[in-house]
Scaffold this motif. Structure first.
Motif, short mmCIF file in Angstrom:
data_model
loop_
_atom_site.label_atom_id
_atom_site.label_comp_id
_atom_site.label_asym_id
_atom_site.label_seq_id
_atom_site.Cartn_x
_atom_site.Cartn_y
_atom_site.Cartn_z
N ILE A 38 0.84 -1.21 0.00
CA ILE A 38 0.00 0.00 0.00
C ILE A 38 0.87 1.25 0.00
N LEU A 39 1.93 1.27 0.80
CA LEU A 39 2.83 2.42 0.81
C LEU A 39 3.46 2.64 -0.56
N GLN A 40 3.78 1.56 -1.26
CA GLN A 40 4.32 1.68 -2.61
C GLN A 40 3.30 2.32 -3.54
N GLN A 41 2.04 1.92 -3.43
CA GLN A 41 0.97 2.51 -4.24
C GLN A 41 0.86 4.01 -3.98
N ILE A 42 0.86 4.38 -2.71
CA ILE A 42 0.73 5.79 -2.35
C ILE A 42 1.91 6.57 -2.92
N ALA A 43 3.11 6.06 -2.73
CA ALA A 43 4.31 6.73 -3.23
C ALA A 43 4.27 6.84 -4.75
N ASP A 44 3.87 5.77 -5.42
CA ASP A 44 3.77 5.80 -6.89
C ASP A 44 2.81 6.88 -7.36
N ARG A 56 8.73 12.59 4.08
CA ARG A 56 7.74 13.69 4.16
C ARG A 56 6.79 13.49 5.34
N ILE A 57 6.29 12.27 5.49
CA ILE A 57 5.39 11.99 6.62
C ILE A 57 6.13 12.25 7.93
N TYR A 58 7.33 11.73 8.04
CA TYR A 58 8.12 11.87 9.26
C TYR A 58 8.32 13.34 9.62
N ARG A 59 8.73 14.14 8.64
CA ARG A 59 8.95 15.57 8.89
C ARG A 59 7.67 16.28 9.30
N GLU A 60 6.56 15.96 8.65
CA GLU A 60 5.29 16.61 8.99
C GLU A 60 4.86 16.28 10.41
N VAL A 61 5.05 15.04 10.82
CA VAL A 61 4.70 14.67 12.20
C VAL A 61 5.57 15.42 13.19
N GLN A 67 7.67 15.21 18.16
CA GLN A 67 8.21 13.91 18.52
C GLN A 67 7.55 12.82 17.70
N MET A 68 8.19 11.68 17.65
CA MET A 68 7.66 10.53 16.92
C MET A 68 7.60 9.37 17.90
N SER A 69 6.40 8.93 18.24
CA SER A 69 6.30 7.88 19.24
C SER A 69 6.30 6.47 18.63
N ASN A 70 5.60 6.25 17.52
CA ASN A 70 5.55 4.92 16.92
C ASN A 70 5.30 5.08 15.42
N PHE A 71 6.38 5.21 14.67
CA PHE A 71 6.29 5.49 13.25
C PHE A 71 5.62 4.34 12.49
N SER A 72 5.93 3.10 12.85
CA SER A 72 5.33 1.96 12.15
C SER A 72 3.81 1.97 12.30
N SER A 73 3.33 2.25 13.50
CA SER A 73 1.88 2.31 13.70
C SER A 73 1.26 3.46 12.92
N LEU A 74 1.95 4.59 12.90
CA LEU A 74 1.47 5.72 12.11
C LEU A 74 1.34 5.33 10.64
N LEU A 75 2.30 4.59 10.12
CA LEU A 75 2.24 4.17 8.72
C LEU A 75 1.06 3.23 8.47
N ARG A 76 0.76 2.36 9.42
CA ARG A 76 -0.42 1.50 9.26
C ARG A 76 -1.70 2.33 9.21
N VAL A 77 -1.78 3.32 10.07
CA VAL A 77 -2.96 4.21 10.07
C VAL A 77 -3.02 5.00 8.76
N ALA A 78 -1.87 5.44 8.26
CA ALA A 78 -1.84 6.15 6.98
C ALA A 78 -2.38 5.25 5.86
N CYS A 79 -2.03 3.98 5.91
CA CYS A 79 -2.54 3.04 4.90
C CYS A 79 -4.05 2.88 4.99
N THR A 80 -4.59 2.79 6.20
CA THR A 80 -6.05 2.67 6.32
C THR A 80 -6.73 3.94 5.84
#
Length: 103
Positions: A38-44, A56-61, A67-80
């Motif tokens: 899904i992240l590849q689709q979004i990036a494409d 970009r996501i990391y910098r915006e957060v 601060q960044m507490s759980n980047f992997s979880s944030l990415l899952r939420v971004a995918c949903t």
């Protein structure tokens, strides 16, 4: 009823670790294979590499939260959010209520 969920191919939920350079620092991110797809689709669609998109996501957060507490979880939420055409899901109940359902 749950076959659509329980019948997922094991390859989709296999954990995959990728090394990504974010702001010049190499970091490892571990996600299920389906989230990497899904992240590849979004990036494409944004005409970015995954590394550029994640940076970009990391910098915006960091700009919003400092601060960044759980980047992997944030990415899952971004995918949903992506799968819901930009609509963020909202918890129907407070987390404390959900936790009581599992005990």
């Amino acid at each position: 009823m749950c076959e659509i969920y329980s019948g997922a191919e094991p390859e989709l939920f296999a954990l995959k670790t990728r090394s990504i350079r974010i702001d010049g620092v190499v970091t490892s991110i571990r996600l299920e294979a389906v989230f990497w797809q899904i992240l590849q689709q979004i990036a494409d669609e944004a005409e970015l590499t995954i590394a550029e998109f994640l940076t970009r996501i990391y910098r915006e957060v960091l700009l919003k939260n400092r601060q960044m507490s759980n980047f992997s979880s944030l990415l899952r939420v971004a995918c949903t959010t992506y799968l819901n055409q930009g609509t963020r899901l909202v918890l129907a109940q407070p987390i404390s209520d959900l936790e009581s359902l599992t005990t």
